[in-house]
Design a protein around this motif. Sequence first.
Motif, PDB file in Angstrom:
ATOM      1  N   ALA A   9       0.841  -1.208   0.000  1.00 17.41           N
ATOM      2  CA  ALA A   9       0.000   0.000   0.000  1.00 17.41           C
ATOM      3  C   ALA A   9       0.865   1.242   0.000  1.00 17.41           C
ATOM      4  CB  ALA A   9      -0.924   0.001   1.218  1.00 17.41           C
ATOM      5  N   SER A  11       1.357   5.104   0.972  1.00 19.50           N
ATOM      6  CA  SER A  11       0.878   5.860   2.133  1.00 19.50           C
ATOM      7  C   SER A  11      -0.153   6.915   1.761  1.00 19.50           C
ATOM      8  CB  SER A  11       2.061   6.535   2.850  1.00 19.50           C
ATOM      9  OG  SER A  11       2.703   7.455   1.983  1.00 19.50           O
ATOM     10  N   ASP A  45      -2.521   6.327  -0.648  1.00 11.05           N
ATOM     11  CA  ASP A  45      -3.613   5.635  -1.326  1.00 11.05           C
ATOM     12  C   ASP A  45      -4.876   5.729  -0.476  1.00 11.05           C
ATOM     13  OD1 ASP A  45      -5.370   3.901  -2.589  1.00 11.05           O
ATOM     14  OD2 ASP A  45      -3.832   2.427  -3.063  1.00 11.05           O
ATOM     15  N   ALA A  95      -6.860   2.334  -0.035  1.00 10.61           N
ATOM     16  CA  ALA A  95      -6.236   1.435   0.941  1.00 10.61           C
ATOM     17  C   ALA A  95      -6.120   2.167   2.272  1.00 10.61           C
ATOM     18  CB  ALA A  95      -4.874   0.983   0.446  1.00 10.61           C
ATOM     19  N   ARG A 100      -3.948   0.458   5.833  1.00  6.00           N
ATOM     20  CA  ARG A 100      -2.840   0.012   4.986  1.00  6.00           C
ATOM     21  C   ARG A 100      -2.154  -1.250   5.480  1.00  6.00           C
ATOM     22  NH1 ARG A 100      -3.323   5.418   5.091  1.00  6.00           N
ATOM     23  NH2 ARG A 100      -3.908   6.258   3.060  1.00  6.00           N
ATOM     24  N   ASP A 135       2.999  -6.921   5.409  1.00  4.64           N
ATOM     25  CA  ASP A 135       2.583  -5.593   4.965  1.00  4.64           C
ATOM     26  C   ASP A 135       3.804  -4.785   4.565  1.00  4.64           C
ATOM     27  OD1 ASP A 135      -0.348  -5.482   5.388  1.00  4.64           O
ATOM     28  OD2 ASP A 135       0.181  -5.836   7.486  1.00  4.64           O
ATOM     29  N   PRO A 165       5.172  -1.093   2.589  1.00  5.30           N
ATOM     30  CA  PRO A 165       4.855   0.202   1.976  1.00  5.30           C
ATOM     31  C   PRO A 165       5.527   0.318   0.611  1.00  5.30           C
ATOM     32  CG  PRO A 165       6.636   0.464   3.554  1.00  5.30           C
ATOM     33  CD  PRO A 165       6.235  -0.985   3.609  1.00  5.30           C
ATOM     34  N   HIS A 178      -2.856   5.115  -6.392  1.00  3.70           N
ATOM     35  CA  HIS A 178      -3.703   3.920  -6.449  1.00  3.70           C
ATOM     36  C   HIS A 178      -3.613   3.180  -7.788  1.00  3.70           C
ATOM     37  CE1 HIS A 178      -6.842   1.287  -5.026  1.00  3.70           C
ATOM     38  NE2 HIS A 178      -7.620   1.559  -6.058  1.00  3.70           N
TER      39      HIS A 178
END
Length: 306
Positions: A253, A255, A257, A260, A263, A275, A277, A285
């Motif tokens: 994701a 930061s 977006d 999302a 995130r 997860d 970044p 996006h």
Amino acid sequence: MSWVVVVHGVGRQLDTAETLLAEVEPALRGGVELALRRDPTLERLTDGDIVCAGYGDLYRQPGTRGEPYYRAEDVEPGFEAELLETWWQEAARLDPRVPGPGTASLDGMNSGAAARGAVGRLASRPLSVGRVRRALSALTRTRFFGAVSERLLISDLKQVRRYFTEPELRAAVRARAAELITSETRVVVGHSLGSVVAYEALCALRPGPPLTLITLGSPLGLGGLVFDRLQPAPQRDGTGVWPAPVKQWTNLADSSDVVALVRELAPRFGPEVLDLPVDNGSEAHSMRAYLTAVETGTAIAMGLSR
């Protein structure tokens, strides 16, 4: 039979699986090549290894000329209005130049915690047409939504709402992804709403050869509007069901977006979710931007080496 299945998000109703592949394949291959520059031992893609699950045609209105000319009055109360304001809140939080709703701010809060608490508050406060207009005007002037007209933004809201509220459509969309996931599949990539489609399709499958799930710009963690509407429903302890065929799950994701909004998915689905970044620049996006990221390429290449 292909190794990688890609599931797109909303706004692709004029595309087919073939036209999507023409866009997706070079971006995805490019991301994997960047990963191979860092680690040449990772698996390479060959011809025919990528397919796209196209479902945009299921949203097309037979016999009409494209999308209706939606106006603010066409934003339905409930799901559509709540999702619109949730995006508005987050856009204003991320960009101080965006005029905010002027209600309870999300500033200073963790975005995941904010999203989990915000939806319940929004659900009890109906949006007036004037407020919808303010939200649309603000969002279409942002860096994130700036290239999207109000008409198309409303269309996106309606596509998300229809997926969660029209069972026959939901089943048909999921079937487009499920029919491509075979014993040969190693990686399933879902972008935006496509991450929800991919997740639900995988949850409906029995355990088989280990798969890697990669979610890009995913709204899966958004409580109330998305997470609590998933099929299968979250478990009694509040965590999401883990898809049986999935051995590895990487969630990426940007930061900035707005879609999302939550995130990090590990708090929702378990610590096994990795997860990561990414920085998509001005295309926070964009599916293409996500696919060309070296982080995405690395996750795909590692999944190919199951």
